[in-house]
Design a protein around this motif. Sequence first.
Motif, PDB file in Angstrom:
ATOM      1  N   ASP A  27       0.872  -1.170   0.000  1.00 58.10           N
ATOM      2  CA  ASP A  27       0.000   0.000   0.000  1.00 58.10           C
ATOM      3  C   ASP A  27       0.911   1.223   0.000  1.00 58.10           C
ATOM      4  O   ASP A  27       2.079   1.129   0.385  1.00 58.10           O
ATOM      5  CB  ASP A  27      -0.886   0.027   1.240  1.00 58.10           C
ATOM      6  CG  ASP A  27      -1.909  -1.097   1.257  1.00 58.10           C
ATOM      7  OD1 ASP A  27      -2.254  -1.608   0.167  1.00 58.10           O
ATOM      8  OD2 ASP A  27      -2.355  -1.470   2.357  1.00 58.10           O
ATOM      9  N   ALA A  28       0.365   2.364  -0.406  1.00 55.94           N
ATOM     10  CA  ALA A  28       1.183   3.575  -0.461  1.00 55.94           C
ATOM     11  C   ALA A  28       0.469   4.745   0.196  1.00 55.94           C
ATOM     12  O   ALA A  28      -0.755   4.829   0.180  1.00 55.94           O
ATOM     13  CB  ALA A  28       1.513   3.911  -1.911  1.00 55.94           C
ATOM     14  N   ALA A  29       1.275   5.614   0.777  1.00 56.37           N
ATOM     15  CA  ALA A  29       0.804   6.874   1.342  1.00 56.37           C
ATOM     16  C   ALA A  29       1.792   7.950   0.899  1.00 56.37           C
ATOM     17  O   ALA A  29       2.979   7.668   0.727  1.00 56.37           O
ATOM     18  CB  ALA A  29       0.740   6.798   2.864  1.00 56.37           C
ATOM     19  N   VAL A  30       1.299   9.181   0.716  1.00 55.36           N
ATOM     20  CA  VAL A  30       2.175  10.232   0.203  1.00 55.36           C
ATOM     21  C   VAL A  30       2.668  11.201   1.280  1.00 55.36           C
ATOM     22  O   VAL A  30       3.462  12.087   0.997  1.00 55.36           O
ATOM     23  CB  VAL A  30       1.504  11.019  -0.951  1.00 55.36           C
ATOM     24  CG1 VAL A  30       1.240  10.109  -2.130  1.00 55.36           C
ATOM     25  CG2 VAL A  30       0.238  11.701  -0.487  1.00 55.36           C
ATOM     26  N   ASN A  31       2.200  11.015   2.517  1.00 51.55           N
ATOM     27  CA  ASN A  31       2.710  11.841   3.616  1.00 51.55           C
ATOM     28  C   ASN A  31       2.467  11.115   4.940  1.00 51.55           C
ATOM     29  O   ASN A  31       1.802  10.074   4.981  1.00 51.55           O
ATOM     30  CB  ASN A  31       2.068  13.241   3.618  1.00 51.55           C
ATOM     31  CG  ASN A  31       0.568  13.202   3.779  1.00 51.55           C
ATOM     32  OD1 ASN A  31       0.038  12.584   4.698  1.00 51.55           O
ATOM     33  ND2 ASN A  31      -0.144  13.868   2.880  1.00 51.55           N
ATOM     34  N   GLY A  32       3.017  11.666   5.999  1.00 54.39           N
ATOM     35  CA  GLY A  32       2.912  11.032   7.305  1.00 54.39           C
ATOM     36  C   GLY A  32       1.493  10.904   7.821  1.00 54.39           C
ATOM     37  O   GLY A  32       1.134   9.926   8.469  1.00 54.39           O
ATOM     38  N   ARG A  33       0.667  11.887   7.527  1.00 49.47           N
ATOM     39  CA  ARG A  33      -0.724  11.844   7.996  1.00 49.47           C
ATOM     40  C   ARG A  33      -1.454  10.643   7.381  1.00 49.47           C
ATOM     41  O   ARG A  33      -2.137   9.898   8.080  1.00 49.47           O
ATOM     42  CB  ARG A  33      -1.438  13.154   7.652  1.00 49.47           C
ATOM     43  CG  ARG A  33      -2.767  13.329   8.333  1.00 49.47           C
ATOM     44  CD  ARG A  33      -3.346  14.722   8.167  1.00 49.47           C
ATOM     45  NE  ARG A  33      -2.417  15.844   8.260  1.00 49.47           N
ATOM     46  CZ  ARG A  33      -1.838  16.288   9.385  1.00 49.47           C
ATOM     47  NH1 ARG A  33      -2.094  15.703  10.526  1.00 49.47           N
ATOM     48  NH2 ARG A  33      -1.026  17.323   9.372  1.00 49.47           N
ATOM     49  N   GLU A  34      -1.298  10.455   6.076  1.00 44.97           N
ATOM     50  CA  GLU A  34      -1.908   9.297   5.418  1.00 44.97           C
ATOM     51  C   GLU A  34      -1.338   7.991   5.980  1.00 44.97           C
ATOM     52  O   GLU A  34      -2.066   7.014   6.127  1.00 44.97           O
ATOM     53  CB  GLU A  34      -1.658   9.334   3.909  1.00 44.97           C
ATOM     54  CG  GLU A  34      -2.515  10.307   3.161  1.00 44.97           C
ATOM     55  CD  GLU A  34      -2.314  10.206   1.651  1.00 44.97           C
ATOM     56  OE1 GLU A  34      -1.708   9.221   1.167  1.00 44.97           O
ATOM     57  OE2 GLU A  34      -2.773  11.127   0.945  1.00 44.97           O
TER      58      GLU A  34
END
Length: 132
Positions: A27-34
Amino acid sequence: MRVLIVEDDFTSRKLMQTILSPYGDCDAAVNGREAVEAFQNALNSAKPYDLVCMDIMMPEMDGQEALKQIRAIERTMGVRASDEVKVVMTTALDDPKNVVEAYYKGGATSYIPKPIDRQLFIHLLRNLGLIQ
């Protein structure tokens, strides 16, 4: 293996997915919050991540803060230290201050410099017991 790749740079994120996808679901997230949201959702659905690969420098919430929040979530949910998710921080070669902060103070399992060396990264994953 379930992996969460946290990287704001598209090319770096794709490279990590290319390296890791043969070993499991990514899975991927583009920032720390995500990243924190995805981590919490995975724990809540009883499908926790085995590995989080996280860039230190990101917009909205950096990797340092996201790592602190992930470790706090684990403590709140009663995850034993020996069962914590493995977190590998990625950082530019010329960034020793942030490496020390993440690795020694933040609870990162390890770190790897950018640009990512595929063989070095695979070797690290083997040493962490995540792949054979």
